[in-house]
Scaffold this motif. Sequence first.
Motif, short mmCIF file in Angstrom:
data_model
loop_
_atom_site.label_atom_id
_atom_site.label_comp_id
_atom_site.label_asym_id
_atom_site.label_seq_id
_atom_site.Cartn_x
_atom_site.Cartn_y
_atom_site.Cartn_z
N GLY A 195 0.81 -1.21 0.00
CA GLY A 195 0.00 0.00 0.00
C GLY A 195 0.84 1.26 0.00
N LEU A 196 0.16 2.38 0.13
CA LEU A 196 0.82 3.68 0.06
C LEU A 196 1.33 4.14 1.42
CD1 LEU A 196 1.49 5.91 -2.01
CD2 LEU A 196 -0.70 6.98 -1.42
N PHE A 197 0.48 4.03 2.44
CA PHE A 197 0.85 4.42 3.80
C PHE A 197 0.50 3.30 4.77
CE2 PHE A 197 -0.41 8.40 1.62
CZ PHE A 197 0.81 9.06 1.64
N GLN A 198 1.18 3.28 5.90
CA GLN A 198 0.95 2.23 6.90
C GLN A 198 0.14 2.72 8.09
OE1 GLN A 198 1.90 -0.84 5.95
NE2 GLN A 198 2.59 0.25 4.11
N ASP A 199 0.15 4.01 8.35
CA ASP A 199 -0.58 4.57 9.49
C ASP A 199 -2.09 4.52 9.25
OD1 ASP A 199 -1.93 6.92 11.00
OD2 ASP A 199 0.02 6.73 11.98
N PRO A 200 -2.86 3.89 10.15
CA PRO A 200 -4.32 3.76 9.94
C PRO A 200 -5.04 5.10 9.82
CG PRO A 200 -3.57 2.27 11.68
CD PRO A 200 -2.42 3.17 11.35
N GLU A 201 -4.63 6.09 10.61
CA GLU A 201 -5.28 7.41 10.55
C GLU A 201 -5.04 8.06 9.20
OE1 GLU A 201 -7.31 8.84 12.72
OE2 GLU A 201 -7.21 7.03 13.94
N VAL A 202 -3.80 7.97 8.72
CA VAL A 202 -3.46 8.53 7.40
C VAL A 202 -4.23 7.81 6.31
CG1 VAL A 202 -1.61 8.90 5.73
CG2 VAL A 202 -1.16 9.27 8.17
N GLN A 203 -4.37 6.51 6.43
CA GLN A 203 -5.10 5.73 5.43
C GLN A 203 -6.56 6.13 5.38
OE1 GLN A 203 -4.01 1.50 4.63
NE2 GLN A 203 -2.97 1.62 6.60
N ARG A 204 -7.17 6.38 6.54
CA ARG A 204 -8.58 6.79 6.55
C ARG A 204 -8.75 8.17 5.92
NH1 ARG A 204 -8.92 3.53 11.33
NH2 ARG A 204 -8.05 5.17 12.66
N ALA A 205 -7.81 9.06 6.21
CA ALA A 205 -7.87 10.40 5.61
C ALA A 205 -7.69 10.30 4.09
CB ALA A 205 -6.79 11.29 6.22
N CYS A 206 -6.76 9.45 3.67
CA CYS A 206 -6.52 9.26 2.23
C CYS A 206 -7.74 8.64 1.55
CB CYS A 206 -5.30 8.38 2.00
SG CYS A 206 -3.73 9.20 2.33
N PHE A 207 -8.45 7.78 2.27
CA PHE A 207 -9.65 7.17 1.72
C PHE A 207 -10.66 8.24 1.31
CE2 PHE A 207 -14.05 5.84 2.42
CZ PHE A 207 -14.15 4.77 1.53
N VAL B 299 -7.41 0.99 -11.34
CA VAL B 299 -6.54 1.07 -10.16
C VAL B 299 -7.25 1.64 -8.94
CG1 VAL B 299 -4.47 2.17 -9.20
CG2 VAL B 299 -4.43 1.26 -11.53
N VAL B 300 -7.94 2.76 -9.11
CA VAL B 300 -8.40 3.55 -7.97
C VAL B 300 -9.44 2.86 -7.08
CG1 VAL B 300 -9.36 5.78 -7.23
CG2 VAL B 300 -7.80 5.68 -9.20
N PRO B 301 -10.50 2.23 -7.62
CA PRO B 301 -11.47 1.58 -6.72
C PRO B 301 -10.84 0.56 -5.78
CG PRO B 301 -12.38 1.75 -8.92
CD PRO B 301 -10.93 2.14 -9.03
N LYS B 302 -9.97 -0.30 -6.33
CA LYS B 302 -9.27 -1.28 -5.50
C LYS B 302 -8.36 -0.58 -4.49
CE LYS B 302 -7.04 -5.14 -4.32
NZ LYS B 302 -7.56 -5.98 -3.24
N PHE B 303 -7.69 0.47 -4.94
CA PHE B 303 -6.76 1.22 -4.08
C PHE B 303 -7.48 1.85 -2.89
CE2 PHE B 303 -4.77 5.64 -3.71
CZ PHE B 303 -3.91 5.26 -2.70
N ILE B 304 -8.62 2.50 -3.13
CA ILE B 304 -9.30 3.20 -2.04
C ILE B 304 -9.98 2.22 -1.07
CG2 ILE B 304 -9.58 5.38 -3.25
CD1 ILE B 304 -12.36 4.65 -4.00
N THR B 305 -10.46 1.08 -1.58
CA THR B 305 -11.04 0.09 -0.65
C THR B 305 -9.94 -0.56 0.18
OG1 THR B 305 -10.99 -1.55 -2.45
CG2 THR B 305 -13.07 -0.41 -2.06
#
Length: 309
Positions: free
Chosen positions: A14-26, A75-81
């Motif tokens: 993935g792009l980031f490992q931090d859960p908070e960052v991942q939720r914001a990126c979502f 790419v993007v739908p799989k990436f954001i889920t």
Amino acid sequence: MESTNNVTELIIIGLFQDPEVQRACFVVFLLVYLATVVGNGLIVLTVNVSKSLHSPMYFFLSYLSLVEITYSSTVVPKFITDLLATIKTISLEGCVAQIFFFHFFGVTEIFLLTVMAYDRYVAICRPLHYTTIMRRSVCRLLVAVSWLGGIIHSMVQILVTVQLPFCGPNVIDHYFCDLHPLFKLACTDTSVEGVIVLANSGLISVFSFLILVFSYIVILFHLRNHSAEGRRKALSTCASHITVVLLFFGPAIFLYMRPSSTFTEDKLVAVFYTVVTPMLNPIIYTLRNAEVKCAMRKLWEKKVNSRAG
């Protein structure tokens, strides 16, 4: 592939490992993807409905917008889920399928951008012959050739990939499946395959980019003989196309013109051309094009009036 591989499933870092960052990126990337689909879809709808946008330039623009939607959707739908998933996985077959469609739509876009540059060249440098040269049958043929070129390119990539053995590890250092990160997981030397990718992806990007640059040098040379108003209108149209070309070709050449043996994937550059650029294209074309903005306004007014009626 199953008969030659022990690996059937891949884990995506993935792009980031931090859960908070991942939720914001979502949230951010979901909004970007929705803007991509809505913006490009609106261009496709407007060009096909509006009677004032039937010139070859808008015909090609509608197909470019359609390709942008499909290209981003590989790419993007799989990436954001995956941003909300604890463990991000994809089957080996799914990974190969994503590579196929990603390169198929990506190279189709490269050829469409080249076709659009040719259209502007004919319109500006050979205006008296424009309607004869760029008749609708020729435009359809150029679009079909662009799609065919994308398929042939992608088939070569897949034929190279499916012959590789994958026996472990199964962790892919990226946020989606692409050739170089997948090659790192192969249980064999992939230097030859890296050269094939360099020739197939990198050289297509470079040669197409050089053709585009040359065409616009010729266009600028011919604009010297036009009136000030003619130059302004032509440059305004060409500026949108040149901006899109630079946004698309810059990252593509940067990533695919390096041999696999020395390749270090830059995920942020990949995010730019897989997520951000498809969203920017409709903005660039509509903000600098009065005809498209006027057609969209009329379409909106027609929709409002039909509801009011």
